[in-house]
Design an enzyme around this catalytic site. Structure first.
Site, PDB file in Angstrom:
ATOM      1  N   SER A 183       0.672  -1.272  -0.066  1.00 28.47           N
ATOM      2  CA  SER A 183       0.009   0.029  -0.047  1.00 28.47           C
ATOM      3  C   SER A 183       0.892   1.301   0.099  1.00 28.47           C
ATOM      4  CB  SER A 183      -0.961  -0.011   1.168  1.00 28.47           C
ATOM      5  OG  SER A 183      -1.558   1.300   1.344  1.00 28.47           O
ATOM      6  N   THR A 184       0.548   2.254  -0.539  1.00 33.43           N
ATOM      7  CA  THR A 184       1.147   3.575  -0.674  1.00 33.43           C
ATOM      8  C   THR A 184       0.339   4.328   0.421  1.00 33.43           C
ATOM      9  OG1 THR A 184       1.585   3.664  -2.893  1.00 33.43           O
ATOM     10  CG2 THR A 184       1.496   5.655  -1.755  1.00 33.43           C
ATOM     11  N   ARG A 185      -0.823   4.615   0.373  1.00 33.91           N
ATOM     12  CA  ARG A 185      -1.392   5.563   1.328  1.00 33.91           C
ATOM     13  C   ARG A 185      -1.998   5.044   2.567  1.00 33.91           C
ATOM     14  NH1 ARG A 185      -2.280   6.389  -3.642  1.00 33.91           N
ATOM     15  NH2 ARG A 185      -2.755   4.149  -3.919  1.00 33.91           N
ATOM     16  N   ARG A 189       0.098   2.807   4.345  1.00 30.11           N
ATOM     17  CA  ARG A 189       1.216   2.672   4.808  1.00 30.11           C
ATOM     18  C   ARG A 189       1.781   4.188   5.429  1.00 30.11           C
ATOM     19  NH1 ARG A 189       7.413   0.518   3.717  1.00 30.11           N
ATOM     20  NH2 ARG A 189       8.471   1.448   5.533  1.00 30.11           N
ATOM     21  N   ARG A 194      -3.438  -4.745   7.481  1.00 33.84           N
ATOM     22  CA  ARG A 194      -3.894  -4.823   6.037  1.00 33.84           C
ATOM     23  C   ARG A 194      -3.826  -6.206   5.519  1.00 33.84           C
ATOM     24  NH1 ARG A 194      -4.472  -0.867   2.146  1.00 33.84           N
ATOM     25  NH2 ARG A 194      -4.283  -1.489   0.133  1.00 33.84           N
ATOM     26  N   HIS A 207     -12.968  -1.844   4.234  1.00 31.41           N
ATOM     27  CA  HIS A 207     -12.030  -0.976   4.079  1.00 31.41           C
ATOM     28  C   HIS A 207     -12.467   0.521   4.951  1.00 31.41           C
ATOM     29  CE1 HIS A 207      -8.406   0.978   3.518  1.00 31.41           C
ATOM     30  NE2 HIS A 207      -8.336   1.025   2.002  1.00 31.41           N
ATOM     31  N   GLN A 246     -10.613   3.906   4.648  1.00 31.15           N
ATOM     32  CA  GLN A 246     -10.771   4.855   3.331  1.00 31.15           C
ATOM     33  C   GLN A 246     -12.128   5.452   3.546  1.00 31.15           C
ATOM     34  OE1 GLN A 246      -8.815   5.164   0.567  1.00 31.15           O
ATOM     35  NE2 GLN A 246     -10.232   6.819   0.459  1.00 31.15           N
ATOM     36  N   ASN A 282     -14.845  -4.253  -1.127  1.00 32.42           N
ATOM     37  CA  ASN A 282     -14.751  -3.952   0.210  1.00 32.42           C
ATOM     38  C   ASN A 282     -15.273  -2.448   0.460  1.00 32.42           C
ATOM     39  OD1 ASN A 282     -12.379  -3.199  -1.024  1.00 32.42           O
ATOM     40  ND2 ASN A 282     -10.979  -4.226   0.336  1.00 32.42           N
ATOM     41  N   ASP A 299     -13.623   2.313  -8.143  1.00 33.28           N
ATOM     42  CA  ASP A 299     -12.191   1.813  -7.716  1.00 33.28           C
ATOM     43  C   ASP A 299     -11.909   0.727  -8.629  1.00 33.28           C
ATOM     44  OD1 ASP A 299     -10.415   0.979  -5.802  1.00 33.28           O
ATOM     45  OD2 ASP A 299     -11.790  -0.437  -4.672  1.00 33.28           O
ATOM     46  N   TRP A 322     -11.399  -2.393 -11.007  1.00 38.92           N
ATOM     47  CA  TRP A 322     -11.996  -3.545 -11.248  1.00 38.92           C
ATOM     48  C   TRP A 322     -11.109  -4.713 -10.701  1.00 38.92           C
ATOM     49  CZ3 TRP A 322     -13.364  -1.333 -16.652  1.00 38.92           C
ATOM     50  CH2 TRP A 322     -14.213  -0.254 -16.597  1.00 38.92           C
ATOM     51  N   SER A 369      -8.554  -6.050  -8.196  1.00 34.57           N
ATOM     52  CA  SER A 369      -8.027  -5.911  -7.036  1.00 34.57           C
ATOM     53  C   SER A 369      -6.858  -7.205  -6.904  1.00 34.57           C
ATOM     54  CB  SER A 369      -8.751  -6.272  -5.731  1.00 34.57           C
ATOM     55  OG  SER A 369      -9.928  -5.316  -5.826  1.00 34.57           O
ATOM     56  N   CYS A 404     -10.361   5.859  -4.500  1.00 34.75           N
ATOM     57  CA  CYS A 404      -9.554   5.636  -3.698  1.00 34.75           C
ATOM     58  C   CYS A 404      -8.038   5.483  -3.841  1.00 34.75           C
ATOM     59  CB  CYS A 404      -9.811   4.478  -2.594  1.00 34.75           C
ATOM     60  SG  CYS A 404     -10.058   2.824  -3.431  1.00 34.75           S
ATOM     61  N   LEU A 405      -7.739   5.126  -5.361  1.00 37.35           N
ATOM     62  CA  LEU A 405      -6.473   4.949  -5.592  1.00 37.35           C
ATOM     63  C   LEU A 405      -5.811   3.727  -5.130  1.00 37.35           C
ATOM     64  CD1 LEU A 405      -5.038   8.606  -5.147  1.00 37.35           C
ATOM     65  CD2 LEU A 405      -6.316   7.795  -7.375  1.00 37.35           C
ATOM     66  N   ARG A 408      -6.627  10.714   4.050  1.00 29.16           N
ATOM     67  CA  ARG A 408      -6.389   9.309   4.821  1.00 29.16           C
ATOM     68  C   ARG A 408      -5.575   9.762   5.844  1.00 29.16           C
ATOM     69  NH1 ARG A 408      -6.315   4.558   2.041  1.00 29.16           N
ATOM     70  NH2 ARG A 408      -5.823   3.723   4.115  1.00 29.16           N
TER      71      ARG A 408
END
Length: 355
Positions: A91-93, A95, A142, A169, A172, A200, A264, A266, A268, A304-305, A331
């Site tokens: 994860s970026t956001r 973390r 996570r 989630h 988010q 989610n 979001d 399509w 995951s 949410c990216l 976030r």
């Protein structure tokens, strides 16, 4: 054919703070905000939180943002505390928001990947939960399976935060609500349209939006609907709180007269082998200005990216209607608000004009 679950919308007043970077002002929708304490609680899903508790989390988050970002205050509210951050999925956001936010509040974050901790492999979830309970003050995990979080929470004596699971989630969605509050001034009465997978993120909207007076219109391809038990609970919440819940397979029907268009990914993490089929099945679900043409004139866009072109085109994603980057920043403020609320008795200092 749509399924419509609708009753008259409830009416409640707005709480407003004195400052926000948004020109529309920052406010919290609430009929009342009685004293709420979340200290010692876990946050696995917003299904477990009352309307007042969700509003308190947003109030604390907005207050911290106001005091730290705009007021340049130093608030070491978590000094001497530590958080274990377990990441089975990258994860970026999640973390960056958790790690920088906890440190900004004076605490010590510890990042643990699957290579560091081997959760449930070299050591059981039960043992891990008990060990971490003696070494830190809170855990954010996570994970792939929501059952992993439930087991951690069952065995831990400290709060557990869901940093993402296959079912929910929640952190988010808190950021999404804060972003919409800042833009619109209130959440009550807004209509959010979800166009995409029944995943989610959507589940988290469904478990919380009715509690805030928010209507939901959901478009998913056939076979990609939300989990049945989540739909049933969302129907119950919509009836209880007087909001609309519409389920359809038509993206344009979902977008009609909406204030917020949301999508979001399509495909995951863990679904890569399904990519070709999913792209075919989601044909026609890309959000474009044409999608927005049937929405409310004030419509805005959330994601949410990370984002891919097939989900939303550049014209929308980089337009003035897109709130994705303030959403990403929030976030940080909402995870900070959540951690402070679960670990302390902090009361927001930002004045409230009216309950």
């Amino acid at each position: 054919m749509s399924k419509l679950f609708s009753v008259n919308s409830t009416v409640f007043k707005c709480l407003k703070t004195l400052h926000s970077r948004s020109t529309r002002g920052f406010s919290i929708g609430a009929a009342s905000l009685s004293p709420v304490s979340l200290k010692g609680r876990s946050c696995l899903t917003l299904k477990d939180f009352s309307p007042e508790e969700i509003k308190k989390l947003l109030w604390v988050s907005g207050d911290l943002k106001h005091r730290i970002k705009h007021g340049k205050e130093y608030l070491p509210l978590l000094q001497g505390k530590s958080i274990a951050m377990i990441f089975e999925k990258r994860s970026t956001r999640t973390r960056m928001s958790t790690e920088t936010g906890f440190a900004l509040l004076g605490g010590h974050p510890c990042f643990l990947t699957s290579q560091d901790i081997h959760l449930g492999v070299n050591e059981s979830c039960k043992d891990t939960a008990r060990v971490l309970s003696g070494l830190c003050d809170i855990v954010l995990a996570r994970v792939y399976s929501h059952s992993t979080l439930e087991e951690l929470d069952k065995e831990a004596s400290i709060p557990i935060i869901n940093g993402l699971s296959d079912l929910y989630h929640p952190i988010q969605i808190l950021a999404d609500y804060l972003t919409l509050q800042e833009h619109y001034g209130s959440l009550n009465g807004l209509t959010i349209s979800w166009i995409g997978d029944g995943n989610n993120i959507l589940h988290s909207f469904m478990m919380s939006a009715p509690k805030l007076g928010v209507h939901l219109k959901i478009a998913t391809p056939k076979g990609y609907e939300p989990v049945k038990s989540v739909i049933q609970e969302a129907q119950r919440l919509s009836r209880q709180h007087g909001t609309q819940l519409i389920l359809t397979t038509d993206p344009m029907e979902a977008a009609r007269d909406s204030n917020v268009l949301v999508t979001d990914t399509w495909v995951s993490m863990g679904q890569e082998e399904e990519k070709a089929k999913r792209l075919k099945d989601f044909h026609g679900y890309q959000i474009t200005m044409e999608t927005g043409s049937v929405a409310n004139p004030d419509w805005m866009f959330l994601h949410c990216l990370p984002r891919k072109m097939e989900e939303v085109d550049d014209e929308v994603f980089y337009s003035s209607r897109s709130l994705v980057f303030p959403e990403a920043e929030n976030r940080k403020w909402t995870i900070m608000g959540l951690m402070v609320s679960l670990l302390t008795d902090y009361t927001p200092k930002t004045p409230i004009l009216k309950f």
